[in-house]
Design an enzyme around this catalytic site. Structure first.
Site, mmCIF file in Angstrom:
data_model
loop_
_atom_site.group_PDB
_atom_site.id
_atom_site.type_symbol
_atom_site.label_atom_id
_atom_site.label_comp_id
_atom_site.label_asym_id
_atom_site.label_seq_id
_atom_site.Cartn_x
_atom_site.Cartn_y
_atom_site.Cartn_z
ATOM 1 N N CYS A 57 0.831 -1.210 0.000
ATOM 2 C CA CYS A 57 0.000 0.000 0.000
ATOM 3 C C CYS A 57 0.867 1.263 0.000
ATOM 4 O O CYS A 57 1.505 1.592 0.998
ATOM 5 C CB CYS A 57 -0.912 -0.041 1.232
ATOM 6 N N CYS A 60 -0.096 3.920 2.589
ATOM 7 C CA CYS A 60 0.316 3.478 3.934
ATOM 8 C C CYS A 60 1.757 3.895 4.212
ATOM 9 O O CYS A 60 2.090 4.291 5.332
ATOM 10 C CB CYS A 60 0.186 1.961 4.072
#
Length: 133
Positions: A57, A60
Site C-alpha cells: 500500500c 500506507c
C-alpha cells in the site's frame, strides 16, 4: 540435555522475550500489533492508536512517518501501533477494516474514532488530541 536442546530452548525464550518487548513498546516507539495478543495490548495500553496497513500500500508508506513522529510526541500518554492487515486478516475483519490506511483510535479497548486514508500528520494529531485530552 544436549547442546541442540539448549539452543532450541534459548531460541524459543529469545523469541518470547522479543515478542513481549514489541507488545509492550518502548516509550515513543510504535509497537507491532498481532491479533493473537490484541487483548493484552488493550489491557496494557488504554489510549491506543493503531495504523492498519499493508506492505503493498503506497498511501500506507506515506502515513508511516507521521505515525512514528506522533508516537514520539505523545510518548507516555498515547501508545501508537501498527498492524499489518495481510498478516492479521481476522482482526482486520473483526474491526471492519475494508480500506487502508485505516487509523483506529481505541480507549480502553473500545473504538472511539478512525481515520480512513492518507491524512496528513496535523489531521491525525488533531484526532489524537480530541480523543485523548
Amino acid at each position: 540435555m544436549d547442546d541442540n536442546e539448549l539452543d532450541g530452548i534459548r531460541e524459543k525464550r529469545m523469541a518470547e522475550l522479543k515478542g513481549k518487548l514489541e507488545r509492550q513498546g518502548i516509550a515513543g516507539s510504535v509497537i507491532t500489533i498481532h491479533q493473537v495478543h490484541i487483548d493484552e495490548v488493550f489491557r496494557n495500553h488504554p489510549a491506543l492508536v493503531v495504523d492498519f496497513w499493508a506492505e503493498w500500500c503506497g498511501p500506507c508508506r506515506r502515513v508511516a512517518p507521521a505515525i512514528e513522529e506522533l508516537a514520539q510526541e505523545f510518548a507516555g500518554k498515547v501508545t501508537f501501533g501498527k498492524c499489518n492487515t495481510d498478516e492479521n486478516q481476522q482482526l482486520a475483519m473483526q474491526l471492519n477494516i475494508s480500506a487502508i490506511p485505516n487509523i483506529v483510535f481505541f480507549s480502553h479497548g473500545k473504538v472511539v474514532d478512525r481515520v480512513i486514508g492518507a491524512y496528513p500528520k496535523e489531521a491525525i494529531r488533531e484526532k489524537v488530541i480530541r480523543n485523548f485530552p
